[in-house]
Design a protein around this motif. Structure first.
Motif, PDB file in Angstrom:
ATOM      1  N   LYS B 165       0.790  -1.041   0.065  1.00 59.29           N
ATOM      2  CA  LYS B 165       0.187   0.043   0.059  1.00 59.29           C
ATOM      3  C   LYS B 165       0.856   1.277  -0.001  1.00 59.29           C
ATOM      4  O   LYS B 165       1.892   1.331   0.683  1.00 59.29           O
ATOM      5  CB  LYS B 165      -0.951   0.070   1.243  1.00 59.29           C
ATOM      6  CG  LYS B 165      -2.079  -0.849   1.176  1.00 59.29           C
ATOM      7  CD  LYS B 165      -3.234  -0.396   1.881  1.00 59.29           C
ATOM      8  CE  LYS B 165      -4.487  -0.899   1.734  1.00 59.29           C
ATOM      9  NZ  LYS B 165      -5.412  -1.109   2.492  1.00 59.29           N
ATOM     10  N   PHE B 166       0.475   2.303  -0.706  1.00 61.72           N
ATOM     11  CA  PHE B 166       1.120   3.543  -0.892  1.00 61.72           C
ATOM     12  C   PHE B 166       0.688   4.297   0.159  1.00 61.72           C
ATOM     13  O   PHE B 166      -0.409   4.733   0.536  1.00 61.72           O
ATOM     14  CB  PHE B 166       0.918   4.297  -2.031  1.00 61.72           C
ATOM     15  CG  PHE B 166       1.731   5.496  -2.358  1.00 61.72           C
ATOM     16  CD1 PHE B 166       2.877   5.186  -2.882  1.00 61.72           C
ATOM     17  CD2 PHE B 166       1.458   6.759  -2.142  1.00 61.72           C
ATOM     18  CE1 PHE B 166       3.818   6.250  -3.102  1.00 61.72           C
ATOM     19  CE2 PHE B 166       2.085   7.649  -2.438  1.00 61.72           C
ATOM     20  CZ  PHE B 166       3.468   7.525  -2.923  1.00 61.72           C
ATOM     21  N   LYS B 167       1.945   4.798   1.168  1.00 62.22           N
ATOM     22  CA  LYS B 167       1.534   5.531   2.364  1.00 62.22           C
ATOM     23  C   LYS B 167       2.337   6.847   2.140  1.00 62.22           C
ATOM     24  O   LYS B 167       3.324   6.786   2.061  1.00 62.22           O
ATOM     25  CB  LYS B 167       2.134   4.698   3.769  1.00 62.22           C
ATOM     26  CG  LYS B 167       1.164   4.889   4.899  1.00 62.22           C
ATOM     27  CD  LYS B 167       1.399   4.087   5.958  1.00 62.22           C
ATOM     28  CE  LYS B 167       1.088   4.543   7.333  1.00 62.22           C
ATOM     29  NZ  LYS B 167       2.081   5.537   7.959  1.00 62.22           N
ATOM     30  N   ARG B 168       1.555   8.030   2.490  1.00 66.26           N
ATOM     31  CA  ARG B 168       2.148   9.340   2.490  1.00 66.26           C
ATOM     32  C   ARG B 168       3.310   9.316   3.364  1.00 66.26           C
ATOM     33  O   ARG B 168       3.276   8.903   4.601  1.00 66.26           O
ATOM     34  CB  ARG B 168       1.028  10.211   2.706  1.00 66.26           C
ATOM     35  CG  ARG B 168      -0.032  10.332   1.696  1.00 66.26           C
ATOM     36  CD  ARG B 168       0.218  10.976   0.417  1.00 66.26           C
ATOM     37  NE  ARG B 168       1.140  12.194   0.556  1.00 66.26           N
ATOM     38  CZ  ARG B 168       0.544  13.118   0.609  1.00 66.26           C
ATOM     39  NH1 ARG B 168      -0.848  13.386   0.480  1.00 66.26           N
ATOM     40  NH2 ARG B 168       1.275  14.251   0.713  1.00 66.26           N
ATOM     41  N   VAL B 169       4.387  10.122   3.076  1.00 62.14           N
ATOM     42  CA  VAL B 169       5.223  10.563   3.798  1.00 62.14           C
ATOM     43  C   VAL B 169       5.424  12.058   4.009  1.00 62.14           C
ATOM     44  O   VAL B 169       5.179  12.715   3.009  1.00 62.14           O
ATOM     45  CB  VAL B 169       6.512   9.958   3.377  1.00 62.14           C
ATOM     46  CG1 VAL B 169       7.982  10.453   4.116  1.00 62.14           C
ATOM     47  CG2 VAL B 169       6.742   8.354   3.364  1.00 62.14           C
TER      48      VAL B 169
END
Lengths: 126, 332
Positions: B165-169
């Motif tokens: 899953k793409f998780k914001r940084v």
């Protein structure tokens, strides 16, 4: 002072004994509709994500539920149900007609500009 | 005296005066006039929002990623707080209509209490609105704006239950700020009419260096893919985009920049929720005035509580508008 209220909603399916009871009944219904909207908004079921008439099916459901809510707020909280037919029509049809027109014109034009952006500088060469 | 008044023979007839057209009193009818015109104003704003959104349909910010906060709770809870705000406003509509009902039965005490609760509900709503604005203005992750005014955001792929899953940084998590090369120009340091806004926390250069140093961080742009998610760029493309196109590091949203995507989204959000919030605010003020009138017994003396009813119409209208704002800003 005689204030008569029509004490049934859903075309007589749900009848109330007093105006106060009707108000709470409508609150229950509005909360229920909002809850459905929130649940659909969070889970976004895959089945409803298909395109229907230029928009996601889910969006049409949201718009429909919003109008349902607007109906009960106007009819029961603002007592539109108890006003004369003429007043009701004056308010509702003026709004509905002008808003539909405005929304159609603006969305149509917005969609056109989007297609100009994505397809090149000219969409229709007349 | 009677002899000086001419009788016209129209007394009691429809056009004889004294009758109420549509069986609604003057005040109530005028309130309906106002409500119809105000409804048209609001729908014009919302239609304009729709216009801009349709114009940028494939790159519009996703509301569920923008409004994810709940006060006093950490984590990602889209919709929950606005749903709460909606409920508060509907609830205060209910207390208002109960006040109107109590007014019909000339129960002064009950009207007082219900008006009080309505005011409290309105205040909670306006307060929530202020909190929502504050969160939105402060922003969360930060982003880089490109030459063309597009937004590049950062994130990384993480393993969630065996799924990538793409998780914001947040920008601050991988960029080291240097500071020092430039200070904010203030009017006191030069010509009095020349000054500039607050400088961004980082320069694009620093963001690039940070990105280069963190192998796992990727850039995503505004374009929505077929699944309705923002497009994530490859590692090389990420570095290239920041280097070639990045011009400004933005954090939060205002009328000029918006870390969540198109600045138009922020503009319409501030304008429409602001205009609605102003309606709620004036509604609260009017409700307070009516509340004191009820306490003072003004309507007891008048022998009718129609004023409560008219203000009630306005208050329900504010609720009605919110139902639409809720749908078009947060759901659709």
């Amino acid at each position: 002072m005689a204030h008569e209220h029509k004490l049934e909603i859903f075309r007589g399916l749900w009848k109330f004994k007093s105006n106060t009871q009707k108000i709470w009944g409508v609150l229950v219904f509005l909360t229920f509709v909002t809850a459905i909207e929130v649940v659909l908004g969070i889970y976004k079921p895959e089945v409803l994500m298909g395109q229907v008439l230029g928009m996601k099916g889910l969006n049409w459901i949201f718009i429909f539920l919003t109008i349902v809510k607007a109906y009960y707020i106007t009819w029961d909280f603002m007592h539109m149900r108890d006003e004369t037919k003429a007043l009701r029509r004056m308010v509702v049809w003026t709004g509905v007609f002008l808003i539909c027109y405005l929304v159609f014109i603006l969305l149509q034009e917005g969609g056109y500009i989007e297609s100009v952006y994505s397809d090149g500088f000219i969409k229709h060469d007349f | 005296m009677n002899t000086t008044v001419a009788t016209t023979g129209t007394e009691g007839k429809t056009w004889g005066g004294g009758s109420q057209p549509l069986k609604a009193s003057y005040g109530k009818m005028m309130m309906w006039f106002f409500i119809v015109s105000d409804a048209l104003t609001f729908s014009a704003f919302l239609a304009a929002y729709g216009f801009s959104r349709f114009k940028f349909i494939d790159s519009w910010p996703i509301a569920d990623e923008v409004f994810t906060h709940v006060p006093f709770f950490h984590g990602n809870y889209p919709m929950i707080y606005v749903a709460f705000m909606t409920f508060i406003l509907i609830m205060s509509s209910v207390t208002m209509v109960l006040a109107v009902d109590a007014g019909h039965h000339m129960k002064q005490k009950a009207v007082t209490w219900y008006m009080f609760l309505t005011v409290i509900g309105g205040l909670i709503f306006v307060g929530s609105q202020a909190w929502e604005w504050n969160t939105f203005i402060k922003g969360e992750y930060g982003a880089v704006q490109t030459k063309g005014g597009n937004i590049l955001q950062f994130g990384e792929y993480v393993d969630v239950d065996g799924e990538q899953k793409f998780k914001r940084v947040a920008v601050a998590d991988f960029v080291k700020g240097g500071h020092g090369e430039r200070t904010q120009h203030q009017s006191k340091n030069g010509i009095w009419y020349v000054s500039e806004g607050i400088l961004p926390e980082y320069t694009v250069e620093e963001v690039y260096n940070g990105l280069a140093a963190h192998e796992n961080v990727l850039v995503r742009n505004q374009i929505l893919n077929e699944e309705g998610e923002k497009t994530v760029l490859s590692r090389e493309e990420s570095l290239k985009q920041i280097k070639d196109n990045g011009t400004l590091v933005v954090h939060g949203a205002n009328l000029k920049v918006n870390e969540y995507g198109s600045p138009l989204f922020a503009d319409f959000f501030f304008f429409i929720t602001g205009f609605h919030g102003f309606h709620v605010f004036s509604g609260v003020v009017i409700n307070i005035i009516i509340f004191f009138n009820v306490i003072l017994g003004t309507y007891e003396k008048r022998k009718n509580y129609e004023m409560v009813e008219k203000v009630g119409l306005y208050w329900h209208f504010v609720d009605l508008v919110w139902v639409f704002v809720f749908t078009f800003f947060y759901l659709v």
